[in-house]
Write a protein that holds these residues in place. Structure first.
Motif, PDB file in Angstrom:
ATOM      1  N   ALA A  21     -87.260  30.572  22.501  1.00 42.67           N
ATOM      2  CA  ALA A  21     -86.020  30.769  23.258  1.00 42.67           C
ATOM      3  C   ALA A  21     -85.108  31.765  22.549  1.00 42.67           C
ATOM      4  N   GLY A  22     -85.201  31.828  21.224  1.00 40.38           N
ATOM      5  CA  GLY A  22     -84.498  32.829  20.434  1.00 40.38           C
ATOM      6  C   GLY A  22     -83.007  32.614  20.289  1.00 40.38           C
ATOM      7  N   PHE A  23     -82.334  33.725  20.057  1.00 39.64           N
ATOM      8  CA  PHE A  23     -80.895  33.771  19.857  1.00 39.64           C
ATOM      9  C   PHE A  23     -80.339  34.875  20.748  1.00 39.64           C
ATOM     10  N   HIS A  24     -79.067  34.768  21.127  1.00 34.27           N
ATOM     11  CA  HIS A  24     -78.434  35.896  21.800  1.00 34.27           C
ATOM     12  C   HIS A  24     -77.032  36.096  21.242  1.00 34.27           C
ATOM     13  N   TYR A  46     -76.903  41.465  36.935  1.00 42.14           N
ATOM     14  CA  TYR A  46     -77.867  42.313  36.254  1.00 42.14           C
ATOM     15  C   TYR A  46     -79.145  42.304  37.066  1.00 42.14           C
ATOM     16  N   VAL A  47     -79.588  43.478  37.491  1.00 41.76           N
ATOM     17  CA  VAL A  47     -80.807  43.588  38.282  1.00 41.76           C
ATOM     18  C   VAL A  47     -81.934  44.010  37.355  1.00 41.76           C
ATOM     19  N   LEU A  48     -82.961  43.167  37.250  1.00 40.67           N
ATOM     20  CA  LEU A  48     -84.109  43.450  36.406  1.00 40.67           C
ATOM     21  C   LEU A  48     -85.061  44.404  37.118  1.00 40.67           C
ATOM     22  N   THR A  49     -85.973  45.000  36.369  1.00 42.89           N
ATOM     23  CA  THR A  49     -86.895  45.972  36.957  1.00 42.89           C
ATOM     24  C   THR A  49     -87.790  45.358  38.029  1.00 42.89           C
ATOM     25  N   ASN A  50     -87.988  44.031  37.988  1.00 38.11           N
ATOM     26  CA  ASN A  50     -88.813  43.384  39.008  1.00 38.11           C
ATOM     27  C   ASN A  50     -87.998  42.983  40.236  1.00 38.11           C
ATOM     28  N   GLY A  51     -86.694  43.369  40.258  1.00 39.00           N
ATOM     29  CA  GLY A  51     -85.833  43.056  41.393  1.00 39.00           C
ATOM     30  C   GLY A  51     -85.057  41.765  41.257  1.00 39.00           C
ATOM     31  N   GLN A  52     -85.386  40.953  40.283  1.00 38.58           N
ATOM     32  CA  GLN A  52     -84.663  39.697  40.061  1.00 38.58           C
ATOM     33  C   GLN A  52     -83.217  40.003  39.691  1.00 38.58           C
ATOM     34  N   VAL A  53     -82.292  39.238  40.261  1.00 38.11           N
ATOM     35  CA  VAL A  53     -80.866  39.413  39.963  1.00 38.11           C
ATOM     36  C   VAL A  53     -80.404  38.235  39.117  1.00 38.11           C
ATOM     37  N   ASP A  54     -79.871  38.534  37.933  1.00 36.74           N
ATOM     38  CA  ASP A  54     -79.373  37.498  37.019  1.00 36.74           C
ATOM     39  C   ASP A  54     -77.865  37.605  36.888  1.00 36.74           C
ATOM     40  N   HIS A  55     -77.246  36.475  36.609  1.00 37.74           N
ATOM     41  CA  HIS A  55     -75.807  36.411  36.364  1.00 37.74           C
ATOM     42  C   HIS A  55     -75.602  35.719  35.024  1.00 37.74           C
ATOM     43  N   TYR A  56     -74.825  36.329  34.157  1.00 39.37           N
ATOM     44  CA  TYR A  56     -74.513  35.753  32.853  1.00 39.37           C
ATOM     45  C   TYR A  56     -73.005  35.776  32.673  1.00 39.37           C
ATOM     46  N   GLY A  57     -72.479  34.745  32.016  1.00 43.47           N
ATOM     47  CA  GLY A  57     -71.063  34.744  31.694  1.00 43.47           C
ATOM     48  C   GLY A  57     -70.738  35.909  30.766  1.00 43.47           C
ATOM     49  N   ASP A  58     -69.527  36.421  30.867  1.00 46.17           N
ATOM     50  CA  ASP A  58     -69.127  37.536  30.002  1.00 46.17           C
ATOM     51  C   ASP A  58     -69.255  37.164  28.527  1.00 46.17           C
ATOM     52  N   ARG A  59     -69.152  35.891  28.201  1.00 45.63           N
ATOM     53  CA  ARG A  59     -69.319  35.408  26.833  1.00 45.63           C
ATOM     54  C   ARG A  59     -70.724  35.717  26.301  1.00 45.63           C
ATOM     55  N   GLY A  70     -72.008  41.515  12.590  1.00 45.61           N
ATOM     56  CA  GLY A  70     -70.798  41.931  13.287  1.00 45.61           C
ATOM     57  C   GLY A  70     -70.532  41.193  14.587  1.00 45.61           C
ATOM     58  N   VAL A  71     -71.459  40.321  15.007  1.00 42.46           N
ATOM     59  CA  VAL A  71     -71.279  39.505  16.213  1.00 42.46           C
ATOM     60  C   VAL A  71     -71.725  38.085  15.910  1.00 42.46           C
ATOM     61  N   ALA A  72     -71.329  37.165  16.772  1.00 45.45           N
ATOM     62  CA  ALA A  72     -71.781  35.772  16.660  1.00 45.45           C
ATOM     63  C   ALA A  72     -73.105  35.628  17.410  1.00 45.45           C
ATOM     64  N   TRP A  73     -73.937  34.717  16.947  1.00 43.39           N
ATOM     65  CA  TRP A  73     -75.240  34.473  17.572  1.00 43.39           C
ATOM     66  C   TRP A  73     -75.340  33.026  18.022  1.00 43.39           C
ATOM     67  N   GLN A  74     -75.856  32.805  19.224  1.00 44.49           N
ATOM     68  CA  GLN A  74     -76.097  31.460  19.720  1.00 44.49           C
ATOM     69  C   GLN A  74     -77.586  31.160  19.620  1.00 44.49           C
ATOM     70  N   ASP A  75     -77.913  30.014  19.034  1.00 47.66           N
ATOM     71  CA  ASP A  75     -79.307  29.579  18.919  1.00 47.66           C
ATOM     72  C   ASP A  75     -79.715  28.943  20.246  1.00 47.66           C
ATOM     73  N   ASP A  76     -80.520  29.658  21.029  1.00 45.91           N
ATOM     74  CA  ASP A  76     -80.935  29.151  22.338  1.00 45.91           C
ATOM     75  C   ASP A  76     -82.034  28.099  22.237  1.00 45.91           C
ATOM     76  N   ASN A  77     -82.608  27.907  21.064  1.00 47.03           N
ATOM     77  CA  ASN A  77     -83.571  26.826  20.855  1.00 47.03           C
ATOM     78  C   ASN A  77     -82.865  25.481  20.841  1.00 47.03           C
ATOM     79  N   ALA A  78     -81.583  25.475  20.476  1.00 46.77           N
ATOM     80  CA  ALA A  78     -80.809  24.241  20.390  1.00 46.77           C
ATOM     81  C   ALA A  78     -80.226  23.823  21.732  1.00 46.77           C
ATOM     82  N   ALA A  79     -80.270  24.712  22.709  1.00 49.31           N
ATOM     83  CA  ALA A  79     -79.651  24.420  24.010  1.00 49.31           C
ATOM     84  C   ALA A  79     -80.498  23.510  24.851  1.00 49.31           C
TER      85      ALA A  79
END
Length: 74
Positions: free
Chosen positions: A11-14, A28-41, A65-74
């Motif tokens: 799952a990684g980090f972002h 955000y439109v991906l190359t396969n046409g999928q449309v994703d929505h992410y919070g500005d955070r 220089g930025v904060a990282w969220q561990d998506d493995n913990a989510a």
């Protein structure tokens, strides 16, 4: 959005912007046409993207220089 994966299937980090809203302000439109929505955070300012990638390629560590969220913990 900048993701950092440790291995395939991880799952990684972002990178996150603590000043950003949890609500999305765009899509955000991906190359396969999928449309994703992410919070500005969950997206960082574009001026940070190149330093993040350059640092990662040189060290394989997350740029401090930025904060990282561990998506493995989510």
């Amino acid at each position: 959005m900048v993701l950092r994966l440790e291995e395939p299937g991880d799952a990684g980090f972002h990178a996150i912007d603590h000043q950003g809203s949890p609500e999305p302000s765009g899509e955000y439109v991906l190359t396969n046409g999928q449309v994703d929505h992410y919070g500005d955070r969950d997206a960082v300012d574009t001026r940070h993207v190149v330093p993040i990638v350059v640092h990662f390629l040189a060290t394989t560590d997350g740029w401090p220089g930025v904060a990282w969220q561990d998506d493995n913990a989510a």
